[in-house]
Enzyme design. Structure first.
Site, PDB file in Angstrom:
ATOM      1  N   ASN A 213     -27.981  24.773 -20.114  1.00 24.96           N
ATOM      2  CA  ASN A 213     -28.822  23.927 -19.263  1.00 24.96           C
ATOM      3  C   ASN A 213     -28.379  23.991 -17.796  1.00 24.96           C
ATOM      4  O   ASN A 213     -29.216  23.956 -16.890  1.00 24.96           O
ATOM      5  CB  ASN A 213     -28.835  22.484 -19.775  1.00 24.96           C
ATOM      6  N   ALA A 257     -40.764  28.567  -8.335  1.00 24.05           N
ATOM      7  CA  ALA A 257     -40.393  27.666  -7.237  1.00 24.05           C
ATOM      8  C   ALA A 257     -41.427  26.547  -7.134  1.00 24.05           C
ATOM      9  O   ALA A 257     -42.567  26.709  -7.531  1.00 24.05           O
ATOM     10  CB  ALA A 257     -40.335  28.437  -5.932  1.00 24.05           C
ATOM     11  N   CYS A 265     -33.493  16.100 -19.825  1.00 26.61           N
ATOM     12  CA  CYS A 265     -32.352  16.969 -20.147  1.00 26.61           C
ATOM     13  C   CYS A 265     -31.645  17.550 -18.915  1.00 26.61           C
ATOM     14  O   CYS A 265     -30.513  17.171 -18.624  1.00 26.61           O
ATOM     15  CB  CYS A 265     -32.810  18.090 -21.062  1.00 26.61           C
TER      16      CYS A 265
HETATM   17  C1  UGA Z   1     -34.574  22.111 -21.370  1.00 22.73           C
HETATM   18  C2  UGA Z   1     -34.087  23.518 -21.795  1.00 22.73           C
HETATM   19  O1  UGA Z   1     -35.012  24.497 -21.317  1.00 22.73           O
HETATM   20  C3  UGA Z   1     -33.987  23.621 -23.323  1.00 22.73           C
HETATM   21  O2  UGA Z   1     -33.464  24.889 -23.698  1.00 22.73           O
HETATM   22  C4  UGA Z   1     -33.064  22.497 -23.821  1.00 22.73           C
HETATM   23  O3  UGA Z   1     -32.965  22.519 -25.255  1.00 22.73           O
HETATM   24  C5  UGA Z   1     -33.612  21.155 -23.391  1.00 22.73           C
HETATM   25  O4  UGA Z   1     -33.702  21.118 -21.946  1.00 22.73           O
HETATM   26  C6  UGA Z   1     -32.681  20.082 -23.870  1.00 22.73           C
HETATM   27  O5  UGA Z   1     -31.550  20.018 -23.396  1.00 22.73           O
HETATM   28  O6  UGA Z   1     -33.049  19.353 -24.816  1.00 22.73           O
HETATM   29  P1  UGA Z   1     -36.981  20.909 -21.300  1.00 22.73           P
HETATM   30  O7  UGA Z   1     -36.277  19.772 -20.616  1.00 22.73           O
HETATM   31  O8  UGA Z   1     -37.918  20.632 -22.423  1.00 22.73           O
HETATM   32  O9  UGA Z   1     -35.895  21.949 -21.897  1.00 22.73           O
HETATM   33  O10 UGA Z   1     -37.822  21.640 -20.183  1.00 22.73           O
HETATM   34  P2  UGA Z   1     -37.763  23.042 -19.390  1.00 22.73           P
HETATM   35  O11 UGA Z   1     -38.843  23.910 -19.898  1.00 22.73           O
HETATM   36  O12 UGA Z   1     -36.396  23.585 -19.345  1.00 22.73           O
HETATM   37  O13 UGA Z   1     -38.181  22.531 -17.935  1.00 22.73           O
HETATM   38  C7  UGA Z   1     -37.346  21.629 -17.228  1.00 22.73           C
HETATM   39  C8  UGA Z   1     -37.906  21.366 -15.856  1.00 22.73           C
HETATM   40  O14 UGA Z   1     -37.771  22.513 -15.044  1.00 22.73           O
HETATM   41  C9  UGA Z   1     -39.384  20.975 -15.801  1.00 22.73           C
HETATM   42  O15 UGA Z   1     -39.532  19.870 -14.923  1.00 22.73           O
HETATM   43  C10 UGA Z   1     -40.056  22.203 -15.250  1.00 22.73           C
HETATM   44  O16 UGA Z   1     -41.222  21.907 -14.535  1.00 22.73           O
HETATM   45  C11 UGA Z   1     -38.960  22.774 -14.343  1.00 22.73           C
HETATM   46  N1  UGA Z   1     -39.072  24.225 -14.106  1.00 22.73           N
HETATM   47  C12 UGA Z   1     -38.971  25.100 -15.145  1.00 22.73           C
HETATM   48  C13 UGA Z   1     -39.237  24.690 -12.821  1.00 22.73           C
HETATM   49  O17 UGA Z   1     -39.305  23.909 -11.849  1.00 22.73           O
HETATM   50  N2  UGA Z   1     -39.319  26.040 -12.594  1.00 22.73           N
HETATM   51  C14 UGA Z   1     -39.236  26.935 -13.610  1.00 22.73           C
HETATM   52  O18 UGA Z   1     -39.313  28.152 -13.343  1.00 22.73           O
HETATM   53  C15 UGA Z   1     -39.060  26.457 -14.901  1.00 22.73           C
END
Ligand code: UGA
Length: 440
Positions: A213, A257, A265
Site C-alpha cells: 500500500n 494523476a 486504506c
Molecule cells: C487499496 C489497494 O489497492 C489494495 O490492494 C488493498 O488491498 C486495499 O487498499 C486495502 O488495503 O484494503 P482500495 O483502497 O480499494 O485498495 O483502492 P485503490 O484502487 O487502491 O485506490 C485508492 C485511491 O487511489 C482511490 O482514491 C483512487 O481514486 C486513487 N488512485 C488510484 C489515483 O488517484 N490514481 C491512480 O492511478 C490510482
C-alpha cells in the site's frame, strides 16, 4: 470475524469455494442484511455471489459468537477481517477491534484450530496475538494472510488473487500444519496453477501488506508531484504518464494523476506505517511517506483553488456541481473521500454545492449533511457556474458535453481525475481545466 468490505466478500467467496462458513459481526443491521443475502454496501458481483452462497446452505451470518462453538472433530479456521482505523489525533492504527475479535474467539478455540489474520496491522501484532492464543488454548495456531483486494473489484480479487501470502509460525511442525490447512482453504484458486503462494514469517507477511500500500500511494503521489511541475511548466501530465508508463520497469498502472488517493486504506495505512517504524526506531526510513501524504492532501486544496480561479476569485453566490462522492468509482465508500473533502471546502467558502453520485449518496448524506445532494446529473448541473468531475464513474466519462452545455449557467468543467476528453469538451464550447494539464 468482521463482515465489512473485506469480511463479507471473503465469507461469500469461501462458501462459494465449497467451505461451510459462518460470518460474525457485532453490527446487527449488517447481519440482518447479509442474512437476507443483501449486500450491506455497493460491491459489483457481491449480491449475486451472496445469493448463490446462501442458496447453497453453506453460508450463514450471526451476531452471536457462540455460534462458533464446535466439537473439535475437524479443525476450524477463523479469519479475522475487522477494521484497523487510524486512532483519533494520531497516525497509529487502532488495533482494538482485532484484539477484541481474537479475545472473543478464545473460548471457542480448540487445539488444532487455526486463527488467520487478514486485517492490516502494525508489524508485530501477529506475534503478540500468537502468544495470546497459545497461552489460552495450547495447540491452537495463528497465521497471517494479508488481503490485497481492491474495493470495486473485491469479488474477483478474492476469487483470483494475484498472489497469496502466508505468514507462518516459527515452529516447523506448526508451520507445516498451518500451511496445509490454508492450502485446503485456498484449494480453488491454487488449482489454477497460476497464482503464486508465498510463505514467510509473521513480520514479513504483515509488512508485505503495508509495503504494497505504501508503494501504491507513493506511485500516485509521484505522478501528482509531476502534475505540479507540469502545471508550472505548461506541460501535460497525462501525456507524460502515458510515455513513462511504456517503460516496463515503471508500468502504466497507478499513474492516474488528479485528485489523489483516499478511502479507508491507503491514507491511514501510510500513516500507521510511519508510526510503527517510529516505534521500531526506523522512522528515518519512512520520512518520505510524509511527503507522499502531503502531496496527496495538496491535490485537494489545488482543486479548490482551481475552481475559485475559474469563477474569477470568489465562490460567493456561485453554484458548483460536483460529480462523484465516493472515494473511487464502483464503490459507495466515502471514507476520506477526496471528492467530498473538496465539495465541503467549497461549500465552506460560500458556494452552493450540489453533489451527485450513482452509489454513495446515502453514505455521503449521513457524513456531510450540510451539502446538497441530487440523484440525477442533469438536476445537479442545472444552472451550475462550474462542473467538477471528482470521481471518475464511467457514466460521467460518457456525458455528452453538448447536451450538458444546455443545462449549466456557464460552461466551465474541471476534470479532477483526468478522465474526460479535453478536445470533445472544448469543441462543445466548454472551458476545460485539469490538474497538471495546460490551459489550452
Ligand atoms: C487499496 C489497494 O489497492 C489494495 O490492494 C488493498 O488491498 C486495499 O487498499 C486495502 O488495503 O484494503 P482500495 O483502497 O480499494 O485498495 O483502492 P485503490 O484502487 O487502491 O485506490 C485508492 C485511491 O487511489 C482511490 O482514491 C483512487 O481514486 C486513487 N488512485 C488510484 C489515483 O488517484 N490514481 C491512480 O492511478 C490510482
Amino acid at each position: 470475524m468482521g463482515c465489512g468490505y473485506l469480511g463479507a466478500v471473503h465469507a461469500a467467496c469461501m462458501a462459494d469455494f465449497g467451505h461451510e462458513v459462518i460470518g460474525v459481526d457485532v453490527d446487527e443491521r449488517k447481519i440482518a442484511d447479509l442474512t437476507r443475502a443483501k449486500a450491506p454496501f455497493f460491491e459489483p458481483g457481491l449480491p449475486e455471489l451472496l445469493q448463490r452462497a446462501m442458496d447453497s446452505g453453506r453460508l450463514s451470518f450471526t451476531t452471536d459468537v457462540a455460534a462458533l462453538a464446535h466439537d473439535g472433530a475437524a479443525p476450524t479456521v477463523h479469519f479475522i477481517c475487522v477494521g484497523t482505523p487510524q486512532r483519533a489525533g494520531e497516525f497509529a492504527a487502532d488495533t482494538t477491534y482485532v484484539d477484541a475479535a481474537v479475545r472473543a474467539l478464545l473460548p471457542y478455540l480448540r487445539p488444532g484450530d487455526l486463527v488467520v489474520g487478514k486485517s492490516t496491522v502494525p508489524v508485530g501484532t501477529a506475534a503478540r496475538l500468537a502468544a495470546m492464543i497459545s497461552e489460552a488454548v495450547p495447540g491452537a495456531m495463528l497465521a497471517w494472510n494479508p488481503e490485497f483486494l481492491r474495493e470495486g473489484h473485491a469479488v474477483q480479487d478474492t476469487q483470483r488473487p494475484d498472489r497469496i501470502v502466508y505468514g507462518l509460525p516459527a515452529d516447523p511442525d506448526e508451520a507445516a500444519r498451518t500451511k496445509a490447512l490454508l492450502d485446503e482453504v485456498y484449494a480453488n484458486p491454487i488449482a489454477t496453477g497460476t497464482i503464486p503462494v508465498l510463505t514467510s514469517d509473521y513480520a514479513t507477511a504483515e509488512l508485505v501488506k503495508t509495503a504494497a500500500n505504501a508503494f501504491l500511494a507513493t506511485k500516485i503521489s509521484f505522478i501528482n508531484a509531476m502534475a505540479e511541475v507540469c502545471e508550472a511548466a505548461g506541460a501535460d501530465v497525462s501525456a507524460l504518464a502515458a510515455a513513462i508508463g511504456h517503460d516496463e520497469r515503471i508500468g502504466p498502472k497507478f499513474l492516474g494523476a488528479g485528485l489523489g488517493f483516499g478511502g479507508g486504506c491507503l491514507p491511514k495505512d501510510i500513516r500507521a506505517f510511519m508510526a510503527r517504524a517510529g516505534e521500531l526506531g526506523a522512522d528515518q526510513a519512512l520520512t518520505f511517506l510524509r511527503e507522499v501524504d502531503a502531496i496527496n492532501m495538496r491535490r485537494r486544496t489545488r482543486m479548490v483553488d482551481l475552481a475559485r480561479e475559474v469563477l474569477h476569485g470568489t465562490f460567493l453566490g456561485r453554484k458548483v456541481a460536483v460529480l462523484g462522492a465516493a472515494f473511487k468509482p464502483e464503490s459507495d465508500d466515502i471514507r476520506d473521500s477526496p471528492a467530498l473533502n473538496v465539495a465541503a471546502q467549497i461549500r465552506l467558502q460560500g458556494a452552493e454545492v450540489v453533489v451527485t453520485d450513482p452509489a454513495a449518496l446515502e453514505n455521503a448524506r449521513r457524513a456531510w449533511p450540510d451539502l446538497h445532494y441530487e440523484d440525477k446529473v442533469e438536476v445537479a448541473c442545472d444552472g451550475a457556474d462550474v462542473v467538477l468531475l471528482l470521481t471518475e464513474w464511467k457514466q460521467y466519462k460518457a456525458i455528452d458535453p453538448a447536451q450538458l452545455a444546455g443545462i449549466v449557467r456557464a460552461r466551465n468543467v474541471l476534470d479532477g481525475r483526468n478522465a474526460l476528453d479535453p478536445q470533445a469538451w472544448r469543441a462543445a464550447g466548454w472551458t476545460y481545466r485539469a490538474l497538471g494539464r495546460p490551459r489550452v
